[in-house]
Enzyme design. Structure first.
Site, PDB file in Angstrom:
ATOM      1  N   LYS A  57       0.835  -1.200   0.000  1.00 63.09           N
ATOM      2  CA  LYS A  57       0.000   0.000   0.000  1.00 63.09           C
ATOM      3  C   LYS A  57       0.876   1.259   0.000  1.00 63.09           C
ATOM      4  O   LYS A  57       2.084   1.177   0.274  1.00 63.09           O
ATOM      5  CB  LYS A  57      -0.917  -0.014   1.226  1.00 63.09           C
ATOM      6  CG  LYS A  57      -0.168  -0.012   2.560  1.00 63.09           C
ATOM      7  CD  LYS A  57      -1.103  -0.339   3.726  1.00 63.09           C
ATOM      8  CE  LYS A  57      -0.351  -0.319   5.049  1.00 63.09           C
ATOM      9  NZ  LYS A  57      -1.198  -0.794   6.161  1.00 63.09           N
ATOM     10  N   TYR A 117      13.509  30.653   8.934  1.00 60.24           N
ATOM     11  CA  TYR A 117      12.214  31.238   9.313  1.00 60.24           C
ATOM     12  C   TYR A 117      12.040  31.228  10.822  1.00 60.24           C
ATOM     13  O   TYR A 117      12.424  30.270  11.499  1.00 60.24           O
ATOM     14  CB  TYR A 117      11.076  30.406   8.717  1.00 60.24           C
ATOM     15  CG  TYR A 117      10.808  30.642   7.254  1.00 60.24           C
ATOM     16  CD1 TYR A 117      10.497  31.910   6.769  1.00 60.24           C
ATOM     17  CD2 TYR A 117      10.831  29.572   6.363  1.00 60.24           C
ATOM     18  CE1 TYR A 117      10.224  32.109   5.422  1.00 60.24           C
ATOM     19  CE2 TYR A 117      10.550  29.761   5.011  1.00 60.24           C
ATOM     20  CZ  TYR A 117      10.247  31.034   4.553  1.00 60.24           C
ATOM     21  OH  TYR A 117       9.969  31.216   3.228  1.00 60.24           O
TER      22      TYR A 117
END
Ligand code: PLP
Length: 374
Positions: free
Chosen positions: A39, A258
């Protein structure tokens, strides 16, 4: 490493290692069939090449989450047995029949829709039944087992397999494992003769009691750690190198990135790498003055991320490299033999699964090895 085949970096996936991992798990679970969970794009490694390599290694039973994933496996492997863990998506019964997919049925509406299709075509299409033994996720509730049994007995239908899923298998001593094992035993008793499956990677490693007729490893195939607090025996499958864009000097007291949440305590040399959260470098692996972040390997040495990881770039402290400074264009290892998937997961406060399934960035994928040779 020089970045030639992918200017934006290179994700190398070792299909030989993947195949070796499947075979190693198949040995551990001797006596049970060993499936392969592919998956989420085979945990980020690429569902088509990885499924083919697993098939070449010997896998015949594949588990996916969604119908789209099932179709990808079906196109690659015409005679694989494919279970869809998400079950029968409403309205998808014709597709499942056409593509020969087995829904993992876990609710009465799903069961009724599947049985209606069987009756309409007068054909007992294969499926698995999932019983929830303690996650409150997918699956029938235990008290629905007798209803399910009655319903299929009147029609003469039987599933190919019954299954359940462990909530705490990564902690082998967790008492929930024994509880779920016992509850699963009570379900099995109601479906005598039907093959059973309970174990994911960690359950497989926990012991024979959990194997039954089929095991369903995922993370361990891809080299991730399945069991907490134990040495991981699996071979690493992914290696990721990303390029340095710029190397610069910075001064004591200046801030980095940042939010200005890292202040340099010394004159430093910084390398800016082309790898950010849009590439799978989780922002929670950022470094601040109070909490160290992830590391990457530059010129064979572990170097820390400073400040916040941005969308496209991250800032690495390469001061310790001294005169052995890297140059723009050189690659740094962010995943590989030195820094594994679980090291990066620990740095980000998450699990290897999330690191792997975040591998969908802007680097070139390169497959090495093959399932036959692994
Ligand atoms: C994802 C999944 C697996 C595989 O789990 P791993 O921990 O990756 O081995 C097995 N069974 C079910 C139902 C799953 O959802």
């Amino acid at each position: 490493m020089s970045v030639t085949s992918g200017l934006g970096g290179l994700l190398s996936i070792d299909l030989g290692a993947l195949a070796r991992n499947w075979r190693a798990l198949d040995k551990v679970s001797a006596g049970a069939l060993t499936g392969a969970v592919v998956k989420a794009d085979a945990y980020g490694t690429g569902i088509t090449p990885s499924s083919k390599a697993l098939y070449a290694a010997g896998a015949r039973f594949f588990f996916v989450a969604t119908p789209d994933e099932a179709i990808a496996v079906r196109s690659a492997l015409p005679d694989a047995h494919i279970f869809v863990l998400g079950g029968l998506y409403p309205g998808a019964a014709n597709l499942y029949v056409r593509q020969n997919l087995m829904p993992v049925i876990g609710s009465m509406p799903m069961l009724e829709e599947w049985l209606a299709k069987c009756l309409e075509r007068n054909e007992a299409y294969a499926s698995a039944f999932h019983f929830d033994t303690g996650m409150n996720r997918l699956g029938f509730r235990l008290n629905e087992a007798s209803l399910v049994k009655q319903r299929i007995e009147t029609l003469g239908y039987a599933p190919q397999m019954i299954m359940s899923h462990l909530a705490c298998a990564d902690q082998p001593n967790h008492e929930k494992n024994r509880t779920q094992l016992a509850l699963f035993g009570s379900v099995m008793a109601q479906f005598p003769g039907i093959p059973a499956s309970l174990a994911n990677s960690a359950g497989l490693m926990t012991g024979r009691d959990y194997h039954f007729q089929m095991v369903r490893p995922g993370i361990a195939l891809y080299g991730g750690r399945a069991v907490v607090g134990r040495k991981n025996p699996m071979a690493p499958v992914v290696t990721l190198h990303v390029p340095i864009l710029q190397v610069k000097e910075a001064r004591t007291g200046e801030t980095v990135g940042y939010g200005a949440n890292y202040t340099l305590a010394r004159d430093s040399r910084l390398a800016i790498i082309a790898y950010g959260y849009a590439d799978g470098f989780l922002r929670s692996a950022s470094g601040s003055n109070t909490r160290p972040g992830a590391k990457v390997v530059v010129n064979g040495r572990l170097c820390p991320v400073l400040g916040r990881i941005s969308m496209d770039t991250s800032i690495i402290d390469v001061t310790e490299l001294g005169d052995n400074l890297p140059r723009p264009g050189e690659g740094v290892e962010v995943l590989g033999p030195t820094l594994g998937v679980d090291d990066q997961a620990d740095a980000a406060g998450t699990i290897g699964y999330e690191i792997l399934t975040s591998l969908k960035g802007r680097y070139t994928r390169n497959y090495v090895g093959d399932g036959n040779l692994g």
